[in-house]
Write a protein that holds these residues in place. Sequence first.
Motif, PDB file in Angstrom:
ATOM      1  N   VAL A   1       0.847  -1.199   0.000  1.00  0.00           N
ATOM      2  CA  VAL A   1       0.000   0.000   0.000  1.00  0.00           C
ATOM      3  C   VAL A   1       0.881   1.247   0.000  1.00  0.00           C
ATOM      4  CG1 VAL A   1      -1.697   1.317   1.333  1.00  0.00           C
ATOM      5  CG2 VAL A   1      -1.928  -1.166   1.123  1.00  0.00           C
ATOM      6  N   ASP A   2       1.988   1.192   0.740  1.00  0.00           N
ATOM      7  CA  ASP A   2       2.892   2.340   0.834  1.00  0.00           C
ATOM      8  C   ASP A   2       3.756   2.515  -0.412  1.00  0.00           C
ATOM      9  OD1 ASP A   2       1.914   2.760   3.361  1.00  0.00           O
ATOM     10  OD2 ASP A   2       3.544   1.692   4.381  1.00  0.00           O
ATOM     11  N   ALA A   3       4.186   1.400  -1.012  1.00  0.00           N
ATOM     12  CA  ALA A   3       5.077   1.473  -2.183  1.00  0.00           C
ATOM     13  C   ALA A   3       4.641   0.446  -3.222  1.00  0.00           C
ATOM     14  CB  ALA A   3       6.519   1.227  -1.752  1.00  0.00           C
ATOM     15  N   PRO A   4       3.486   0.651  -3.852  1.00  0.00           N
ATOM     16  CA  PRO A   4       2.930  -0.382  -4.735  1.00  0.00           C
ATOM     17  C   PRO A   4       3.817  -0.713  -5.943  1.00  0.00           C
ATOM     18  CG  PRO A   4       1.687   1.688  -4.901  1.00  0.00           C
ATOM     19  CD  PRO A   4       2.593   1.815  -3.733  1.00  0.00           C
TER      20      PRO A   4
ATOM     21  N   ASP B   1      15.258   6.802   2.301  1.00  0.00           N
ATOM     22  CA  ASP B   1      13.874   6.919   2.764  1.00  0.00           C
ATOM     23  C   ASP B   1      12.892   6.178   1.860  1.00  0.00           C
ATOM     24  OD1 ASP B   1      14.027   8.501   0.553  1.00  0.00           O
ATOM     25  OD2 ASP B   1      13.411  10.368   1.529  1.00  0.00           O
ATOM     26  N   ALA B   2      13.393   5.189   1.119  1.00  0.00           N
ATOM     27  CA  ALA B   2      12.539   4.436   0.196  1.00  0.00           C
ATOM     28  C   ALA B   2      12.396   2.983   0.643  1.00  0.00           C
ATOM     29  CB  ALA B   2      13.129   4.488  -1.219  1.00  0.00           C
ATOM     30  N   VAL B   3      11.434   2.270   0.039  1.00  0.00           N
ATOM     31  CA  VAL B   3      11.267   0.829   0.224  1.00  0.00           C
ATOM     32  C   VAL B   3      12.089   0.110  -0.839  1.00  0.00           C
ATOM     33  CG1 VAL B   3       9.635  -1.091   0.149  1.00  0.00           C
ATOM     34  CG2 VAL B   3       8.977   1.062   1.241  1.00  0.00           C
ATOM     35  N   HIS B   4      12.841  -0.928  -0.419  1.00  0.00           N
ATOM     36  CA  HIS B   4      13.696  -1.672  -1.346  1.00  0.00           C
ATOM     37  C   HIS B   4      13.466  -3.180  -1.178  1.00  0.00           C
ATOM     38  CE1 HIS B   4      16.324   1.872  -2.071  1.00  0.00           C
ATOM     39  NE2 HIS B   4      16.109   2.116  -0.792  1.00  0.00           N
ATOM     40  N   PRO B   5      13.574  -3.958  -2.248  1.00  0.00           N
ATOM     41  CA  PRO B   5      13.682  -5.415  -2.080  1.00  0.00           C
ATOM     42  C   PRO B   5      14.932  -5.716  -1.250  1.00  0.00           C
ATOM     43  CG  PRO B   5      13.275  -4.836  -4.380  1.00  0.00           C
ATOM     44  CD  PRO B   5      13.572  -3.559  -3.671  1.00  0.00           C
ATOM     45  N   LEU B   6      14.816  -6.618  -0.302  1.00  0.00           N
ATOM     46  CA  LEU B   6      15.927  -6.868   0.624  1.00  0.00           C
ATOM     47  C   LEU B   6      17.185  -7.312  -0.114  1.00  0.00           C
ATOM     48  CD1 LEU B   6      16.832  -6.956   3.573  1.00  0.00           C
ATOM     49  CD2 LEU B   6      15.939  -9.284   3.734  1.00  0.00           C
ATOM     50  N   GLY B   7      17.023  -8.107  -1.167  1.00  0.00           N
ATOM     51  CA  GLY B   7      18.178  -8.593  -1.912  1.00  0.00           C
ATOM     52  C   GLY B   7      18.946  -7.496  -2.619  1.00  0.00           C
ATOM     53  N   ASP B   8      18.288  -6.349  -2.894  1.00  0.00           N
ATOM     54  CA  ASP B   8      18.968  -5.238  -3.557  1.00  0.00           C
ATOM     55  C   ASP B   8      19.819  -4.431  -2.581  1.00  0.00           C
ATOM     56  OD1 ASP B   8      17.585  -6.070  -5.743  1.00  0.00           O
ATOM     57  OD2 ASP B   8      16.338  -4.267  -5.953  1.00  0.00           O
ATOM     58  N   VAL B   9      19.556  -4.574  -1.284  1.00  0.00           N
ATOM     59  CA  VAL B   9      20.252  -3.771  -0.268  1.00  0.00           C
ATOM     60  C   VAL B   9      21.436  -4.517   0.322  1.00  0.00           C
ATOM     61  CG1 VAL B   9      19.993  -2.717   2.013  1.00  0.00           C
ATOM     62  CG2 VAL B   9      18.213  -2.390   0.275  1.00  0.00           C
TER      63      VAL B   9
ATOM     64  N   ALA C   1      -9.679 -10.775   5.506  1.00  0.00           N
ATOM     65  CA  ALA C   1      -9.244  -9.400   5.736  1.00  0.00           C
ATOM     66  C   ALA C   1      -9.130  -8.729   4.381  1.00  0.00           C
ATOM     67  CB  ALA C   1      -7.894  -9.374   6.461  1.00  0.00           C
ATOM     68  N   GLU C   2      -9.399  -7.441   4.349  1.00  0.00           N
ATOM     69  CA  GLU C   2      -9.391  -6.748   3.062  1.00  0.00           C
ATOM     70  C   GLU C   2      -8.923  -5.304   3.168  1.00  0.00           C
ATOM     71  OE1 GLU C   2     -14.186  -5.764   3.209  1.00  0.00           O
ATOM     72  OE2 GLU C   2     -13.458  -7.367   1.919  1.00  0.00           O
ATOM     73  N   ALA C   3      -8.208  -4.975   4.246  1.00  0.00           N
ATOM     74  CA  ALA C   3      -7.788  -3.595   4.461  1.00  0.00           C
ATOM     75  C   ALA C   3      -6.654  -3.183   3.526  1.00  0.00           C
ATOM     76  CB  ALA C   3      -7.355  -3.396   5.914  1.00  0.00           C
ATOM     77  N   TRP C   4      -5.802  -4.144   3.108  1.00  0.00           N
ATOM     78  CA  TRP C   4      -4.594  -3.800   2.372  1.00  0.00           C
ATOM     79  C   TRP C   4      -4.586  -4.461   0.987  1.00  0.00           C
ATOM     80  CZ3 TRP C   4      -1.964  -5.663   7.432  1.00  0.00           C
ATOM     81  CH2 TRP C   4      -2.216  -4.732   8.447  1.00  0.00           C
ATOM     82  N   ASP C   5      -3.419  -4.712   0.445  1.00  0.00           N
ATOM     83  CA  ASP C   5      -3.265  -5.164  -0.931  1.00  0.00           C
ATOM     84  C   ASP C   5      -3.259  -6.702  -1.007  1.00  0.00           C
ATOM     85  OD1 ASP C   5      -2.404  -5.782  -3.514  1.00  0.00           O
ATOM     86  OD2 ASP C   5      -1.131  -4.009  -3.650  1.00  0.00           O
TER      87      ASP C   5
END
Length: 667
Positions: free
Chosen positions: A343-346, A394-402, A438-442
């Motif tokens: 939801v935060d970084a689709p 300050d971004a979301v990253h795939p863990l393998g890229d970091v 549940a249906e609040a998120w993606d």
Amino acid sequence: MALLLGVDTGGTYTDAVIIRDERDVIASAKALTTRQDLAIGVGGAVQAVLAQSGIAAGDIALASLSTTLATNALVEGQGGRVALIYIGFRESDLEKHGLLDALKGDPSVVLDGGHNHAGGEAAPLDENGLRAFLAAHGAGVGGFAVASQFATRNPAHELRAMALVAEITGRPVSASHQLSAKLNGPKRAMTAVLNARLIGMIDRLIGRAEDTLSDLGVTAPLMVVRGDGALISSAQARERPIETILSGPAASIVGARWMTGADLALVSDIGGTTTDVALLKDGRPAIDPAGARVGPYRTMVEAVAMRTTGLGGDSEVHFLTEGLHGGVVLGPRRVLPISLVAVDAPEVVHRALDSQLRSTLPSEHDGRFVRAVAGQTMEGIGTREQALLDRIGDAVHPLGDVLRSRIEHGALKRLIERGLVQVAGVTPSDASHVLGTAEAWDAEAAEKALTLFGRRRTGSGDRLANDPAMMAKIIVDQLEQQTALALLETAFAEEEVGYGLEPDVLARHVLMQRGLGGHSELVRLETGLAVPVIGLGASAGTYYPAVGTRLGCEMILPEHAGVANAIGAVVGRVTMREVGTVTSPSEGKFRVHLTEGPQDFGNEDEALASLETVLRKRALSAAQAAGAEDIQISVTQDVRTAHVESRDVFVEAEITVEASGRPRVAS
């Protein structure tokens, strides 16, 4: 008519309720807990509940906050960097009593000093050593913990160490004698270390909550729930944040009783990070006489007798590699659900998941992401950790890229423990989105992540799951199983009959588990819980009916089960306890042990009366400072004697004074 506002900040959601005259819930609301700035979540929940109720913020007469922040931090091993000043003990005590594990590499020093059991000085305090330690480490920690031998009998060396810490470093300091009046120096030291670790975190939460309420127009005083369910002022909670461990769970017990009126039941509260189970007996929760245990730590804080397990809707799902058939286990660490981070970084999340699904070379980092948590203190982090933080930004990253090397796994772990970084992965919340409960998120992101997880190979070479729905069912079944085990462990721990085995062993025993399944061949086995379970938490309605079926017990799901903590936060009482001791160092001498130092009397009754007077004054003053009115005071004495040569000889006495009242509401 009094309108009361209760707020609870959990690991995933912040809840708010408005109660009228301590009788009716007239509105409730939720907002996502925002770890980078908890005030955003608090503000969102309070704004929503005010809008739903149509009540003006200025009409709120009392606001109260419960929080699982301290509990979750200790379960997950998070908190600020601290230093321990350990006076009069042995170096080996640090490892023997688990202090090195609690410090997690933070600095400590063992100094000469301390007192004996009668309050006399055992050795002079090594002030030169203390000054050198403070000069070396004062800038690299967020606070200090001080524990001196027999400080509850004479706190002089702790007080002197506190003064030097303030003079040389200006950092906050937690002294063990201010947190507990009981003996057992290593355990008091542990309590002081954990208190020091939590000070910055709780201070920021309360400060921002007060600012947010003020900005919204709520002018009523803010109370905070203590670990035993009692209310204290926000100022008192900031000074002794350790007392807020089990705050949220304690509030849930108070809320469960208020909602159901139950006299005998197990109360189980599932949150995002933990499941907390306690026994309600005669309508009251028991206080743990050994002190609150949270995760691996046993403290000296008075709190509800509760078993806290790292099991919640956002628990990390781990793949079990042992055995032919494979499986999963949940917790104890909380991670961000994939459905939530999407939801935060689709774009980032879906692009990475799609790429991983197309790949024929699965990676251990598939379906995992990482992001930094803004607004946290940075004392003492190393160059490798700083480089990793800079890379994340300050971004979301795939863990393998970091992560670029194996050695960076350790740096990532340290950043997670400090609360500077959050990892996202597969959780039961994602499974619920896949199953449609549940249906609040993606939900689409959750399906992709569970598909990736299910591709893992078991010992037989087969896939763990052939589709995301099958994977989701495996995860939910495991959550229900671990919840049932947590309930059984608590029940066995509370049983007065001894079985010769630990509660966790009994809960998992093959006969117990066969009995739950209704084994009936040559031997018929029937086992289960003989008392009802009150299920609390936002997801209790999803998971707990099946748990009740597994355990063969009544499952009570109150109407407002999802906001029980917020309800309990505002219907409790202010209760302040002060405990003091009188000893007899020699015949005819009666020593009262006070914060200012020991005082001697020649008469037992005079010593007891003097101590009671001091404790009454302290308890009354603390209750008034917390905002209590109509205060009632109770006193209990425990005088221990020994029968020597046909007469009773005074050995020791403990006096407990309790001041209790409802919080004063604003006009």
